[in-house]
Design a protein around this motif. Sequence first.
Motif, PDB file in Angstrom:
ATOM      1  N   GLY A 191      51.207 -13.018  -5.752  1.00 32.31           N
ATOM      2  CA  GLY A 191      51.594 -11.622  -5.587  1.00 32.31           C
ATOM      3  C   GLY A 191      50.748 -10.645  -6.377  1.00 32.31           C
ATOM      4  N   GLN A 192      49.612 -11.065  -6.889  1.00 32.41           N
ATOM      5  CA  GLN A 192      48.804 -10.150  -7.695  1.00 32.41           C
ATOM      6  C   GLN A 192      48.340  -8.976  -6.838  1.00 32.41           C
ATOM      7  OE1 GLN A 192      46.215 -11.992 -10.328  1.00 32.41           O
ATOM      8  NE2 GLN A 192      44.840 -10.279 -10.567  1.00 32.41           N
ATOM      9  N   ASN A 193      48.491  -7.781  -7.397  1.00 29.60           N
ATOM     10  CA  ASN A 193      48.012  -6.603  -6.695  1.00 29.60           C
ATOM     11  C   ASN A 193      46.539  -6.433  -7.044  1.00 29.60           C
ATOM     12  OD1 ASN A 193      47.432  -4.187  -5.624  1.00 29.60           O
ATOM     13  ND2 ASN A 193      49.018  -3.033  -6.709  1.00 29.60           N
ATOM     14  N   LEU A 194      45.667  -6.816  -6.115  1.00 29.49           N
ATOM     15  CA  LEU A 194      44.242  -6.855  -6.417  1.00 29.49           C
ATOM     16  C   LEU A 194      43.690  -5.469  -6.704  1.00 29.49           C
ATOM     17  CD1 LEU A 194      43.142  -9.546  -3.834  1.00 29.49           C
ATOM     18  CD2 LEU A 194      43.353  -9.789  -6.303  1.00 29.49           C
ATOM     19  N   ASN A 195      44.359  -4.408  -6.215  1.00 28.21           N
ATOM     20  CA  ASN A 195      43.854  -3.064  -6.435  1.00 28.21           C
ATOM     21  C   ASN A 195      44.394  -2.413  -7.708  1.00 28.21           C
ATOM     22  OD1 ASN A 195      42.240  -3.002  -4.204  1.00 28.21           O
ATOM     23  ND2 ASN A 195      43.929  -2.419  -2.861  1.00 28.21           N
ATOM     24  N   TYR A 196      45.265  -3.103  -8.409  1.00 25.31           N
ATOM     25  CA  TYR A 196      45.826  -2.540  -9.629  1.00 25.31           C
ATOM     26  C   TYR A 196      44.740  -2.553 -10.716  1.00 25.31           C
ATOM     27  CZ  TYR A 196      48.205  -2.731 -14.103  1.00 25.31           C
ATOM     28  OH  TYR A 196      48.541  -2.539 -15.421  1.00 25.31           O
ATOM     29  N   ASP A 203      63.900  -1.469 -13.097  1.00 29.42           N
ATOM     30  CA  ASP A 203      62.638  -1.149 -13.781  1.00 29.42           C
ATOM     31  C   ASP A 203      61.532  -1.632 -12.844  1.00 29.42           C
ATOM     32  OD1 ASP A 203      60.521  -0.702 -15.449  1.00 29.42           O
ATOM     33  OD2 ASP A 203      61.079  -2.220 -16.953  1.00 29.42           O
ATOM     34  N   CYS A 204      60.966  -0.647 -12.143  1.00 28.18           N
ATOM     35  CA  CYS A 204      60.053  -0.937 -11.039  1.00 28.18           C
ATOM     36  C   CYS A 204      58.615  -1.015 -11.559  1.00 28.18           C
ATOM     37  CB  CYS A 204      60.207   0.244 -10.089  1.00 28.18           C
ATOM     38  SG  CYS A 204      59.786  -0.149  -8.474  1.00 28.18           S
ATOM     39  N   GLY A 245      64.305  -6.148 -13.613  1.00 34.39           N
ATOM     40  CA  GLY A 245      62.889  -5.855 -13.795  1.00 34.39           C
ATOM     41  C   GLY A 245      62.147  -6.444 -12.603  1.00 34.39           C
ATOM     42  N   MET A 246      61.336  -5.616 -11.954  1.00 31.83           N
ATOM     43  CA  MET A 246      60.652  -6.090 -10.745  1.00 31.83           C
ATOM     44  C   MET A 246      59.174  -5.720 -10.808  1.00 31.83           C
ATOM     45  SD  MET A 246      61.088  -4.826  -6.913  1.00 31.83           S
ATOM     46  CE  MET A 246      59.590  -3.921  -7.253  1.00 31.83           C
ATOM     47  N   ASP A 247      58.330  -6.641 -10.405  1.00 28.92           N
ATOM     48  CA  ASP A 247      56.890  -6.363 -10.397  1.00 28.92           C
ATOM     49  C   ASP A 247      56.258  -7.109  -9.232  1.00 28.92           C
ATOM     50  OD1 ASP A 247      54.903  -5.144 -12.764  1.00 28.92           O
ATOM     51  OD2 ASP A 247      53.896  -6.463 -11.330  1.00 28.92           O
ATOM     52  N   ILE A 248      55.173  -6.555  -8.738  1.00 30.71           N
ATOM     53  CA  ILE A 248      54.484  -7.193  -7.618  1.00 30.71           C
ATOM     54  C   ILE A 248      53.769  -8.465  -8.074  1.00 30.71           C
ATOM     55  CG2 ILE A 248      52.241  -6.011  -7.807  1.00 30.71           C
ATOM     56  CD1 ILE A 248      52.524  -5.587  -4.721  1.00 30.71           C
ATOM     57  N   GLN A 249      53.474  -8.566  -9.375  1.00 31.01           N
ATOM     58  CA  GLN A 249      52.736  -9.719  -9.888  1.00 31.01           C
ATOM     59  C   GLN A 249      53.704 -10.648 -10.601  1.00 31.01           C
ATOM     60  OE1 GLN A 249      51.642 -10.749 -13.149  1.00 31.01           O
ATOM     61  NE2 GLN A 249      49.774 -11.865 -12.695  1.00 31.01           N
ATOM     62  N   GLN A 274      60.188 -10.725  -8.274  1.00 32.46           N
ATOM     63  CA  GLN A 274      58.938 -10.212  -7.697  1.00 32.46           C
ATOM     64  C   GLN A 274      59.257  -9.315  -6.499  1.00 32.46           C
ATOM     65  OE1 GLN A 274      56.407 -13.193  -6.000  1.00 32.46           O
ATOM     66  NE2 GLN A 274      54.665 -11.814  -5.841  1.00 32.46           N
ATOM     67  N   GLY A 275      58.535  -8.220  -6.384  1.00 28.77           N
ATOM     68  CA  GLY A 275      58.711  -7.349  -5.230  1.00 28.77           C
ATOM     69  C   GLY A 275      57.811  -6.138  -5.359  1.00 28.77           C
ATOM     70  N   SER A 276      57.665  -5.433  -4.248  1.00 25.88           N
ATOM     71  CA  SER A 276      56.806  -4.249  -4.242  1.00 25.88           C
ATOM     72  C   SER A 276      57.634  -2.978  -4.173  1.00 25.88           C
ATOM     73  CB  SER A 276      55.856  -4.293  -3.042  1.00 25.88           C
ATOM     74  OG  SER A 276      55.203  -3.043  -2.924  1.00 25.88           O
ATOM     75  N   VAL A 277      57.173  -1.967  -4.863  1.00 28.12           N
ATOM     76  CA  VAL A 277      57.839  -0.656  -4.833  1.00 28.12           C
ATOM     77  C   VAL A 277      57.808  -0.058  -3.423  1.00 28.12           C
ATOM     78  CG1 VAL A 277      55.774   0.644  -5.508  1.00 28.12           C
ATOM     79  CG2 VAL A 277      58.019   1.543  -6.066  1.00 28.12           C
ATOM     80  N   PHE A 278      56.895  -0.549  -2.580  1.00 25.89           N
ATOM     81  CA  PHE A 278      56.816  -0.011  -1.212  1.00 25.89           C
ATOM     82  C   PHE A 278      57.832  -0.650  -0.275  1.00 25.89           C
ATOM     83  CE2 PHE A 278      52.400   0.694  -2.775  1.00 25.89           C
ATOM     84  CZ  PHE A 278      52.467   2.080  -2.777  1.00 25.89           C
TER      85      PHE A 278
END
Length: 270
Positions: free
Chosen positions: A3-8, A44-45, A68-72, A95-99
């Motif tokens: 789930g790593q956000n490559l553009n972060y 906590d997004c 607590g949620m994070d894309i990674q 794990q999850g995306s704010v979108f």
Amino acid sequence: MTGQNLNYSGGYSNHTLSQFSTRTIAREGAFLLPYLRDDMSILDCGCGPGSLSLDLAKRLQKTGNIIGMDIQAGQLAAAQEQAEQCGLDNVQFLQGSVFSLPFPEQYFDCVLAHAVLYHIPNPEKALQEISRVLKPEGIVALRDADMYADIIYPRNSTLDAAWNLIYQVFALNGANIAFGREQKGQLLAQGFSPLSLSASFDMFTSAQEVSDYARFWIDFMGSLHKNLILEHQLASENELNIFMQAFTDWAARPEAYCARARCEAVAVKA
Ligand SMILES: C[S@@+](CC[C@H](N)C(=O)[O-])C[C@H]1O[C@@H](n2cnc3c(N)ncnc32)[C@H](O)[C@@H]1O
């Protein structure tokens, strides 16, 4: 990494995550304190290593809870382990995306996004999604950089050129480094009513803090985004070496000082 956000732009090095792990609600989240209630249900997004989620969980009575949620996903297991070590059963990490928040409508009393929205393209879509999962009269709390307002001393033309390069990398990754000043307008556009707008600085003043801060940007240019920089011909390898040396030289100066500007907003779902 899952789930790593490559553009972060920030990356997930141990050095970076250990810096985020020092964040507290008393300092980075002080703007939210007047609005916190013991019984709140909070998201906590983009929680990162979860320091703010864990700190919030300690403040909430048993009647409140936090996710607590994070894309990674890589950061979340350690956060969950810390919660267990501290005996906190009112916090969980997922794990999850704010979108595309994995929650029904009108689920939370409060959504916190600390140092997240300025990193992502289409923050208005994130705010729409946050609004969807907020209960009526629920609140959103944002804290974002506004990098043009950072105070970095002393400066010289080489450091200025290095900063310009850094700004270009953020832009290539879809970030808006001036999002802080746009919080109010973005919130209004998505139907939120601001309750408070404020600004504060993250301080890097001791020799260790200045050195850690310089190291972050040296890694940013020389490792994390090196390929991107070279591919897009934003700088040559030689220029990169000069920029990294400029940060090393800056950090070695006894008067080196940095105050990173952060804009803060608490707004209610109308
Ligand atoms: C600068 S860090 C902030 C972490 C934490 N909020 C803190 O202040 O310590 C930004 C975080 O946002 C996360 N992120 C980036 N894009 C995201 C998305 N679309 N949905 C959820 N989290 C995201 C990143 O993975 C990263 O952990």
